[in-house]
Design a protein around this motif. Structure first.
Motif, PDB file in Angstrom:
ATOM      1  N   UNK A  10       0.845  -1.191   0.000  1.00 29.04           N
ATOM      2  CA  UNK A  10       0.000   0.000   0.000  1.00 29.04           C
ATOM      3  C   UNK A  10       0.888   1.251   0.000  1.00 29.04           C
ATOM      4  N   UNK A  11       0.567   2.195  -0.855  1.00 30.09           N
ATOM      5  CA  UNK A  11       1.332   3.430  -0.931  1.00 30.09           C
ATOM      6  C   UNK A  11       0.567   4.578  -0.298  1.00 30.09           C
ATOM      7  N   UNK A  12       1.218   5.250   0.655  1.00 25.71           N
ATOM      8  CA  UNK A  12       0.651   6.424   1.314  1.00 25.71           C
ATOM      9  C   UNK A  12       1.365   7.640   0.742  1.00 25.71           C
ATOM     10  N   UNK A  13       0.632   8.522   0.089  1.00 22.65           N
ATOM     11  CA  UNK A  13       1.234   9.672  -0.593  1.00 22.65           C
ATOM     12  C   UNK A  13       0.783  10.977   0.046  1.00 22.65           C
ATOM     13  N   UNK A  14       1.646  11.982  -0.062  1.00 20.27           N
ATOM     14  CA  UNK A  14       1.374  13.312   0.485  1.00 20.27           C
ATOM     15  C   UNK A  14       1.633  14.348  -0.595  1.00 20.27           C
ATOM     16  N   UNK A  15       0.647  15.224  -0.809  1.00 20.18           N
ATOM     17  CA  UNK A  15       0.771  16.330  -1.759  1.00 20.18           C
ATOM     18  C   UNK A  15       0.563  17.634  -1.004  1.00 20.18           C
ATOM     19  N   UNK A  16       1.536  18.531  -1.072  1.00 21.64           N
ATOM     20  CA  UNK A  16       1.400  19.797  -0.371  1.00 21.64           C
ATOM     21  C   UNK A  16       2.602  20.688  -0.598  1.00 21.64           C
ATOM     22  N   UNK A  17       2.741  21.677   0.271  1.00 17.52           N
ATOM     23  CA  UNK A  17       3.844  22.616   0.190  1.00 17.52           C
ATOM     24  C   UNK A  17       4.902  22.336   1.239  1.00 17.52           C
ATOM     25  N   UNK A  18       5.560  23.391   1.697  1.00 14.39           N
ATOM     26  CA  UNK A  18       6.661  23.228   2.650  1.00 14.39           C
ATOM     27  C   UNK A  18       6.191  22.664   3.990  1.00 14.39           C
ATOM     28  N   UNK A  19       4.935  22.907   4.361  1.00  6.33           N
ATOM     29  CA  UNK A  19       4.423  22.329   5.612  1.00  6.33           C
ATOM     30  C   UNK A  19       4.469  20.812   5.542  1.00  6.33           C
ATOM     31  N   UNK A  20       3.995  20.256   4.449  1.00  8.19           N
ATOM     32  CA  UNK A  20       3.958  18.798   4.314  1.00  8.19           C
ATOM     33  C   UNK A  20       5.342  18.224   4.047  1.00  8.19           C
ATOM     34  N   UNK A  21       6.264  19.050   3.541  1.00  6.43           N
ATOM     35  CA  UNK A  21       7.665  18.620   3.443  1.00  6.43           C
ATOM     36  C   UNK A  21       8.287  18.477   4.826  1.00  6.43           C
ATOM     37  N   UNK A  22       7.790  19.275   5.798  1.00  9.65           N
ATOM     38  CA  UNK A  22       8.345  19.253   7.144  1.00  9.65           C
ATOM     39  C   UNK A  22       9.237  20.439   7.449  1.00  9.65           C
ATOM     40  N   UNK A  23       9.134  21.497   6.636  1.00 12.16           N
ATOM     41  CA  UNK A  23       9.948  22.683   6.876  1.00 12.16           C
ATOM     42  C   UNK A  23       9.469  23.400   8.133  1.00 12.16           C
ATOM     43  N   UNK A  24      10.400  23.690   9.043  1.00 13.22           N
ATOM     44  CA  UNK A  24      10.053  24.288  10.321  1.00 13.22           C
ATOM     45  C   UNK A  24      10.314  25.784  10.361  1.00 13.22           C
ATOM     46  N   UNK A  25      10.838  26.333   9.301  1.00 11.35           N
ATOM     47  CA  UNK A  25      11.156  27.760   9.270  1.00 11.35           C
ATOM     48  C   UNK A  25      12.637  28.001   9.116  1.00 11.35           C
ATOM     49  N   UNK A  26      13.435  27.216   9.845  1.00  7.73           N
ATOM     50  CA  UNK A  26      14.876  27.347   9.716  1.00  7.73           C
ATOM     51  C   UNK A  26      15.568  26.011   9.459  1.00  7.73           C
ATOM     52  N   UNK A  27      14.782  24.934   9.467  1.00  2.00           N
ATOM     53  CA  UNK A  27      15.349  23.612   9.210  1.00  2.00           C
ATOM     54  C   UNK A  27      14.240  22.654   8.785  1.00  2.00           C
ATOM     55  N   UNK A  28      14.658  21.555   8.157  1.00  2.32           N
ATOM     56  CA  UNK A  28      13.705  20.530   7.764  1.00  2.32           C
ATOM     57  C   UNK A  28      13.590  19.519   8.896  1.00  2.32           C
ATOM     58  N   UNK A  29      12.370  19.285   9.340  1.00  4.19           N
ATOM     59  CA  UNK A  29      12.152  18.309  10.401  1.00  4.19           C
ATOM     60  C   UNK A  29      12.098  16.908   9.801  1.00  4.19           C
ATOM     61  N   UNK A  30      12.969  16.068  10.254  1.00  4.32           N
ATOM     62  CA  UNK A  30      12.967  14.695   9.769  1.00  4.32           C
ATOM     63  C   UNK A  30      11.677  13.986  10.189  1.00  4.32           C
ATOM     64  N   UNK A  31      11.266  14.261  11.429  1.00  2.00           N
ATOM     65  CA  UNK A  31      10.002  13.725  11.918  1.00  2.00           C
ATOM     66  C   UNK A  31       8.945  14.818  11.838  1.00  2.00           C
ATOM     67  N   UNK A  32       8.169  14.787  10.766  1.00  2.00           N
ATOM     68  CA  UNK A  32       7.082  15.747  10.575  1.00  2.00           C
ATOM     69  C   UNK A  32       5.767  14.989  10.510  1.00  2.00           C
ATOM     70  N   UNK A  33       4.675  15.700  10.304  1.00  2.00           N
ATOM     71  CA  UNK A  33       3.375  15.035  10.403  1.00  2.00           C
ATOM     72  C   UNK A  33       3.215  13.901   9.393  1.00  2.00           C
ATOM     73  N   UNK A  34       3.783  14.063   8.192  1.00  2.00           N
ATOM     74  CA  UNK A  34       3.646  13.002   7.197  1.00  2.00           C
ATOM     75  C   UNK A  34       4.371  11.732   7.642  1.00  2.00           C
ATOM     76  N   UNK A  35       5.534  11.891   8.245  1.00  2.00           N
ATOM     77  CA  UNK A  35       6.289  10.736   8.751  1.00  2.00           C
ATOM     78  C   UNK A  35       5.568  10.111   9.939  1.00  2.00           C
ATOM     79  N   UNK A  36       5.024  10.957  10.828  1.00  2.00           N
ATOM     80  CA  UNK A  36       4.262  10.447  11.974  1.00  2.00           C
ATOM     81  C   UNK A  36       3.092   9.579  11.503  1.00  2.00           C
ATOM     82  N   UNK A  37       2.380  10.031  10.469  1.00  2.00           N
ATOM     83  CA  UNK A  37       1.226   9.287   9.964  1.00  2.00           C
ATOM     84  C   UNK A  37       1.668   7.971   9.328  1.00  2.00           C
TER      85      UNK A  37
END
Length: 359
Positions: free
Chosen positions: A34-61
């Protein structure tokens, strides 16, 4: 904010349950990956403002699904890029969905980056229907975010979601309520004016997990029949064209990797003599994806169709940061054959054409 307020907010984020047939089917073990896909902008990429969060909401899900449904083999695909809206989402989807990547569950997040004009309504509905009509018949889940000034385009997105019976989670409604009621400060959710911090990403994931927990308790709905469109599906057959790989007549340009998912663009070389770029194509709608910035780096460009100026691409934008942006250039009553020309206005500056779009 205490635990009771937190979990109450999580519960309230589910603004529409939608039809659960597809999500129930996607979570059922049928021996296939099963493939779980995410389409979005920098929020869904996990951008925190000054760094990319490795653990972001898409990874949590993704991790939640793997842990909760261990009998399934889940694959994770994130097709998000900074500043992306549903126009860019149409392009990314068309270029990346094939027999190797065919999603079973798709989360769509564009409520902050989309504007509220008619063209954005059409692009969003066209994207949603394009997803729903994929051969894998994926479950599509809509996620609505918000910025610090409480801007969100979720209004028309909710109408589209209700029309197609899609689950909708409004982070926007809940965060706005929490901030205006002085239960939390904006800084609890975000370290800048838009991007969730670690707490924010955990909150979004808890809101989405709440949806899955509710689905687990429900009996399975019947597969629904699609209603007529709310606005228009005019862009559903969007075709992305890579400029450097297309039959274009040009001089003074070189190939450039403009961005992830836009790898075959053309860059104007400043001060080139006899510079030109033109092409012919059949279309009803014409789109162009290009780069802009808040500095003087990029030139404006005039777009001519059939020898008539129809649009201006602005290289300088208050909201630009050397990123790509897509623009709907023109629309004809019927599909036909047209000649398109791009004229650089300031030859001392550069210009990047990342993609041509037609439908």
């Amino acid at each position: 904010m205490n635990k009771k307020q937190y979990f109450s907010s999580v519960e309230k984020s589910l603004c529409f349950n939608g039809n659960n047939y597809r999500i129930k089917h996607a979570l059922k073990n049928n021996g296939k990956r099963k493939t779980v896909a995410f389409l979005g902008g920098s929020i869904t990429m996990g951008w925190k403002g000054e760094e990319m969060l490795r653990d972001n909401y898409s990874v949590f899900i993704y991790k939640y699904l793997c842990g909760t449904y261990p009998e399934n083999d889940f694959a994770y695909v994130n097709m998000s890029i900074p500043s992306a809206n549903s126009f860019i989402g149409l392009s990314i989807l068309e270029k990346n969905i094939d027999s190797n990547i065919m999603p079973d569950i798709v989360f769509v997040e564009y409520a902050v980056n989309n504007e509220c004009g008619r063209e954005y309504m059409i692009s969003y509905e066209s994207l949603i229907c394009k997803l729903l009509n994929l051969p894998s018949k994926p479950a599509v889940i809509l996620v609505f975010t918000i910025n610090q000034s409480f801007y969100t385009s979720q209004g028309y997105m909710k109408r589209i979601g209700e029309n197609y019976g899609l689950p909708m989670i409004s982070i926007a409604d809940i965060i706005k309520s929490l901030v205006t009621d002085n239960i939390i400060e904006w800084s609890t959710y975000s370290n800048d004016w838009i991007h969730p911090n670690i707490w924010g990403h955990k909150f979004i994931s808890d809101c989405l997990i709440n949806f899955f927990k509710k689905v687990n308790k429900e009996s399975t709905d019947e597969e629904y029949q699609f209603n007529k469109q709310v606005y228009s599906l005019d862009y559903i057959n969007y075709i992305p064209v890579a400029p450097s790989l297309y039959d274009i007549s040009c001089n003074g340009y070189e190939e450039i990797n403009a961005s992830e998912f836009f790898e075959h663009g053309l860059r104007y070389i400043p001060e080139t003599n006899d510079v030109f770029l033109s092409f012919n194509a059949d279309f009803k709608h014409l789109f162009m994806t290009y780069m802009h910035d808040k500095t003087e780096k990029y030139s404006d460009a005039d777009i001519y169709v059939d020898n008539k100026k129809v649009s201006l691409l602005q290289g300088k934008s208050l909201y630009g940061w050397d990123n790509i942006v897509m623009k709907h250039i023109c629309e004809f009553e019927h599909k036909g054959h047209h000649t398109v020309e791009i004229n650089i206005k300031d030859r001392s500056k550069t210009f990047v054409l990342a993609e041509i779009g037609i439908c």
